[in-house]
Scaffold this motif. Sequence first.
Motif, PDB file in Angstrom:
ATOM      1  N   ASP A  83       5.522  25.139 132.492  1.00  0.00           N
ATOM      2  CA  ASP A  83       6.052  23.925 133.126  1.00  0.00           C
ATOM      3  C   ASP A  83       6.754  23.027 132.103  1.00  0.00           C
ATOM      4  O   ASP A  83       7.052  21.868 132.386  1.00  0.00           O
ATOM      5  CB  ASP A  83       4.909  23.155 133.818  1.00  0.00           C
ATOM      6  CG  ASP A  83       3.767  22.836 132.863  1.00  0.00           C
ATOM      7  OD1 ASP A  83       3.742  23.403 131.740  1.00  0.00           O
ATOM      8  OD2 ASP A  83       2.895  22.028 133.227  1.00  0.00           O
ATOM      9  N   THR A  84       7.008  23.551 130.899  1.00  0.00           N
ATOM     10  CA  THR A  84       7.699  22.767 129.867  1.00  0.00           C
ATOM     11  C   THR A  84       9.080  23.377 129.615  1.00  0.00           C
ATOM     12  O   THR A  84       9.325  24.522 129.993  1.00  0.00           O
ATOM     13  CB  THR A  84       6.930  22.803 128.532  1.00  0.00           C
ATOM     14  OG1 THR A  84       7.035  24.131 127.985  1.00  0.00           O
ATOM     15  CG2 THR A  84       5.468  22.445 128.718  1.00  0.00           C
ATOM     16  N   PRO A  85       9.967  22.640 128.923  1.00  0.00           N
ATOM     17  CA  PRO A  85      11.280  23.235 128.593  1.00  0.00           C
ATOM     18  C   PRO A  85      11.231  24.131 127.345  1.00  0.00           C
ATOM     19  O   PRO A  85      12.273  24.580 126.887  1.00  0.00           O
ATOM     20  CB  PRO A  85      12.158  22.001 128.335  1.00  0.00           C
ATOM     21  CG  PRO A  85      11.223  20.905 127.991  1.00  0.00           C
ATOM     22  CD  PRO A  85       9.883  21.222 128.586  1.00  0.00           C
ATOM     23  N   HIS A  86      10.045  24.378 126.796  1.00  0.00           N
ATOM     24  CA  HIS A  86       9.956  25.035 125.481  1.00  0.00           C
ATOM     25  C   HIS A  86       9.622  26.511 125.503  1.00  0.00           C
ATOM     26  O   HIS A  86       9.898  27.229 124.555  1.00  0.00           O
ATOM     27  CB  HIS A  86       8.884  24.335 124.634  1.00  0.00           C
ATOM     28  CG  HIS A  86       9.056  22.866 124.533  1.00  0.00           C
ATOM     29  ND1 HIS A  86      10.169  22.289 123.968  1.00  0.00           N
ATOM     30  CD2 HIS A  86       8.268  21.837 124.951  1.00  0.00           C
ATOM     31  CE1 HIS A  86      10.054  20.972 124.026  1.00  0.00           C
ATOM     32  NE2 HIS A  86       8.918  20.669 124.628  1.00  0.00           N
ATOM     33  N   TRP A  87       8.973  26.993 126.581  1.00  0.00           N
ATOM     34  CA  TRP A  87       8.336  28.311 126.484  1.00  0.00           C
ATOM     35  C   TRP A  87       9.294  29.473 126.264  1.00  0.00           C
ATOM     36  O   TRP A  87       8.970  30.431 125.572  1.00  0.00           O
ATOM     37  CB  TRP A  87       7.459  28.572 127.718  1.00  0.00           C
ATOM     38  CG  TRP A  87       8.224  28.687 129.008  1.00  0.00           C
ATOM     39  CD1 TRP A  87       8.621  27.668 129.822  1.00  0.00           C
ATOM     40  CD2 TRP A  87       8.684  29.882 129.632  1.00  0.00           C
ATOM     41  NE1 TRP A  87       9.303  28.165 130.897  1.00  0.00           N
ATOM     42  CE2 TRP A  87       9.363  29.510 130.815  1.00  0.00           C
ATOM     43  CE3 TRP A  87       8.599  31.247 129.316  1.00  0.00           C
ATOM     44  CZ2 TRP A  87       9.940  30.440 131.678  1.00  0.00           C
ATOM     45  CZ3 TRP A  87       9.179  32.178 130.168  1.00  0.00           C
ATOM     46  CH2 TRP A  87       9.837  31.766 131.333  1.00  0.00           C
ATOM     47  N   GLN A  88      10.520  29.383 126.815  1.00  0.00           N
ATOM     48  CA  GLN A  88      11.438  30.518 126.654  1.00  0.00           C
ATOM     49  C   GLN A  88      11.881  30.680 125.198  1.00  0.00           C
ATOM     50  O   GLN A  88      11.900  31.785 124.667  1.00  0.00           O
ATOM     51  CB  GLN A  88      12.652  30.344 127.573  1.00  0.00           C
ATOM     52  CG  GLN A  88      12.286  30.684 129.007  1.00  0.00           C
ATOM     53  CD  GLN A  88      13.094  29.912 130.006  1.00  0.00           C
ATOM     54  OE1 GLN A  88      13.200  28.691 129.929  1.00  0.00           O
ATOM     55  NE2 GLN A  88      13.685  30.624 130.954  1.00  0.00           N
ATOM     56  N   GLU A  89      12.169  29.550 124.570  1.00  0.00           N
ATOM     57  CA  GLU A  89      12.572  29.605 123.164  1.00  0.00           C
ATOM     58  C   GLU A  89      11.373  30.004 122.298  1.00  0.00           C
ATOM     59  O   GLU A  89      11.518  30.751 121.325  1.00  0.00           O
ATOM     60  CB  GLU A  89      13.133  28.236 122.746  1.00  0.00           C
ATOM     61  CG  GLU A  89      13.973  28.257 121.495  1.00  0.00           C
ATOM     62  CD  GLU A  89      15.101  29.284 121.524  1.00  0.00           C
ATOM     63  OE1 GLU A  89      15.632  29.574 122.607  1.00  0.00           O
ATOM     64  OE2 GLU A  89      15.424  29.819 120.457  1.00  0.00           O
ATOM     65  N   ASP A  90      10.182  29.534 122.682  1.00  0.00           N
ATOM     66  CA  ASP A  90       8.964  29.943 121.953  1.00  0.00           C
ATOM     67  C   ASP A  90       8.836  31.462 121.954  1.00  0.00           C
ATOM     68  O   ASP A  90       8.529  32.079 120.930  1.00  0.00           O
ATOM     69  CB  ASP A  90       7.709  29.353 122.621  1.00  0.00           C
ATOM     70  CG  ASP A  90       7.585  27.846 122.463  1.00  0.00           C
ATOM     71  OD1 ASP A  90       8.369  27.252 121.696  1.00  0.00           O
ATOM     72  OD2 ASP A  90       6.682  27.259 123.111  1.00  0.00           O
ATOM     73  N   ILE A  91       9.063  32.070 123.107  1.00  0.00           N
ATOM     74  CA  ILE A  91       8.923  33.529 123.227  1.00  0.00           C
ATOM     75  C   ILE A  91       9.956  34.246 122.368  1.00  0.00           C
ATOM     76  O   ILE A  91       9.632  35.195 121.654  1.00  0.00           O
ATOM     77  CB  ILE A  91       9.032  33.967 124.709  1.00  0.00           C
ATOM     78  CG1 ILE A  91       7.772  33.548 125.460  1.00  0.00           C
ATOM     79  CG2 ILE A  91       9.251  35.489 124.821  1.00  0.00           C
ATOM     80  CD1 ILE A  91       7.790  33.834 126.954  1.00  0.00           C
ATOM     81  N   ARG A  92      11.183  33.781 122.384  1.00  0.00           N
ATOM     82  CA  ARG A  92      12.218  34.434 121.560  1.00  0.00           C
ATOM     83  C   ARG A  92      11.831  34.395 120.084  1.00  0.00           C
ATOM     84  O   ARG A  92      12.004  35.367 119.362  1.00  0.00           O
ATOM     85  CB  ARG A  92      13.571  33.756 121.766  1.00  0.00           C
ATOM     86  CG  ARG A  92      14.173  34.010 123.151  1.00  0.00           C
ATOM     87  CD  ARG A  92      15.546  33.385 123.310  1.00  0.00           C
ATOM     88  NE  ARG A  92      16.564  34.056 122.539  1.00  0.00           N
ATOM     89  CZ  ARG A  92      17.324  33.471 121.607  1.00  0.00           C
ATOM     90  NH1 ARG A  92      17.178  32.190 121.350  1.00  0.00           N
ATOM     91  NH2 ARG A  92      18.229  34.155 120.942  1.00  0.00           N
ATOM     92  N   VAL A  93      11.307  33.254 119.652  1.00  0.00           N
ATOM     93  CA  VAL A  93      10.926  33.126 118.246  1.00  0.00           C
ATOM     94  C   VAL A  93       9.758  34.052 117.910  1.00  0.00           C
ATOM     95  O   VAL A  93       9.763  34.736 116.882  1.00  0.00           O
ATOM     96  CB  VAL A  93      10.576  31.659 117.916  1.00  0.00           C
ATOM     97  CG1 VAL A  93       9.949  31.552 116.545  1.00  0.00           C
ATOM     98  CG2 VAL A  93      11.823  30.805 117.981  1.00  0.00           C
ATOM     99  N   CYS A  94       8.759  34.105 118.777  1.00  0.00           N
ATOM    100  CA  CYS A  94       7.592  34.979 118.547  1.00  0.00           C
ATOM    101  C   CYS A  94       8.045  36.424 118.384  1.00  0.00           C
ATOM    102  O   CYS A  94       7.595  37.126 117.478  1.00  0.00           O
ATOM    103  CB  CYS A  94       6.620  34.929 119.726  1.00  0.00           C
ATOM    104  SG  CYS A  94       5.751  33.386 119.875  1.00  0.00           S
ATOM    105  N   VAL A  95       8.900  36.869 119.270  1.00  0.00           N
ATOM    106  CA  VAL A  95       9.332  38.273 119.266  1.00  0.00           C
ATOM    107  C   VAL A  95      10.212  38.555 118.047  1.00  0.00           C
ATOM    108  O   VAL A  95      10.004  39.537 117.333  1.00  0.00           O
ATOM    109  CB  VAL A  95      10.071  38.618 120.579  1.00  0.00           C
ATOM    110  CG1 VAL A  95      10.716  39.994 120.488  1.00  0.00           C
ATOM    111  CG2 VAL A  95       9.108  38.551 121.759  1.00  0.00           C
ATOM    112  N   ALA A  96      11.176  37.671 117.800  1.00  0.00           N
ATOM    113  CA  ALA A  96      12.090  37.878 116.664  1.00  0.00           C
ATOM    114  C   ALA A  96      11.327  37.891 115.350  1.00  0.00           C
ATOM    115  O   ALA A  96      11.655  38.627 114.430  1.00  0.00           O
ATOM    116  CB  ALA A  96      13.163  36.797 116.655  1.00  0.00           C
ATOM    117  N   ALA A  97      10.286  37.053 115.257  1.00  0.00           N
ATOM    118  CA  ALA A  97       9.530  36.942 114.008  1.00  0.00           C
ATOM    119  C   ALA A  97       8.500  38.057 113.852  1.00  0.00           C
ATOM    120  O   ALA A  97       7.979  38.267 112.769  1.00  0.00           O
ATOM    121  CB  ALA A  97       8.833  35.588 113.960  1.00  0.00           C
ATOM    122  N   GLY A  98       8.196  38.761 114.938  1.00  0.00           N
ATOM    123  CA  GLY A  98       7.222  39.846 114.852  1.00  0.00           C
ATOM    124  C   GLY A  98       5.779  39.401 115.001  1.00  0.00           C
ATOM    125  O   GLY A  98       4.878  39.998 114.401  1.00  0.00           O
ATOM    126  N   ALA A  99       5.530  38.377 115.796  1.00  0.00           N
ATOM    127  CA  ALA A  99       4.141  37.992 116.076  1.00  0.00           C
ATOM    128  C   ALA A  99       3.448  39.157 116.794  1.00  0.00           C
ATOM    129  O   ALA A  99       4.088  39.916 117.515  1.00  0.00           O
ATOM    130  CB  ALA A  99       4.105  36.746 116.949  1.00  0.00           C
TER     131      ALA A  99
END
Lengths: 306, 97
Positions: A83-99
């Motif tokens: 419900d926030t404007p942040h989660w999609q960008e959070d996911i891209r960063v997690c995946v790109a960084a290799g979390a």
Amino acid sequence: MTKEIHRPRPEKDRLRRTMMFMNAQKPALIRDAYIYGSDSIILDLEDAVAENQKDAARFSLYHALQEIDYGDTEVIVRINGLDTPHWQEDIRVCVAAGADGIRIAKCENAEMVRIVDQAVEKAEIEFGVEVGRTLLMAALESPLGIMNAYEIVTASPRMFGCAISGGDFRKSMHVQIEDGGIEMLAARGQMLLAARAAGVQCFDTMYPNVDDMEGFKKEVIQNHKMGFDGKSLINPRQIEFVHETFAPTEKEIAYAEKLVLSCQAQADAGIGVYTVDGKMVDIPFFEDAKRIIKLAKACGVYHGEL
Amino acid sequence: MIIEKNAIAGTLESSDAQVTVEPADHLEINIQSSVINQYGKQIRDTVRQTLDRLEVSDGIITVVDKGALDCTIKARVECAVFRAGNASGQGSPGEEQ
């Protein structure tokens, strides 16, 4: 574009006795996160990060994961709510960084898991990361989340487990934290049943009062007795006791060893049910004994030959 | 990226770095650090590489280092540049053009 991932492929079924929260925005915390020896760390982009620092936390998370060697410590990221404007960008960063995995905050139904799953897959394709690599877990923070626990943990093959989040849950139930945990007994029990039925792991909430070690220890012992796989933590001082409590005892290991060995011998002789130390045992005992040996090995306390 | 306005990222806490960027018609990198003699060049190189990657050719970049790792310097420079270009929150950090 393709991202180079430095971390080994995450394992769904690994040891997760302790999952320690760290603010992704604090360089000193991110830097030292693996030194304390918790099985997993949860780098937090959600509540620990102020609204106007969400971008800074993401940059910080990305470069830390690219550069710091976390070794055997699993790295999970708690993303902001859907419900926030942040989660999609959070996911891209997690995946790109290799979390290794993503913790979905305030998860209430299977649809939320599927939405995250799809966004993760899209990011994996975008960054050339192996599709399916990034694991998911759900934080259940409301009565609805608990009621839907089974559909949540079975909503994606990426799901390795679920955790109850006590702070929000207690508020929505109009209860306070109680000695003995009666206020969350039903929720903990229901979540455990759902997780075991789905064959995934189950984690208890963090203990908020870091100065009350006695209260913390009581809760950890109860968690272990109830069948949890591990616990969220907020302070490194809490790690050691959880690891001690969740490791099988010497007595349990010796009995499990005896069972495994005898069962092999009995099976070779064509016998199904028999007795060990005067107690009847059959196949489910054998499976549980194998689990204890595996856990003892993972905890580094098994020195036998199985 | 173009630095369109002043922006700041990071804090003065230990292990962090505070990066300020300002619009200018030339590139200027100023670094303050208690370990400037040992790590000054490394910090400058990291800042410069990060700016190159983001294609920033002009601006006044000030880094107040409090013993930050390279990854923190990169993160703070990127964040400040994205904020100065009104692009923070879009695009993935570290993403090359």
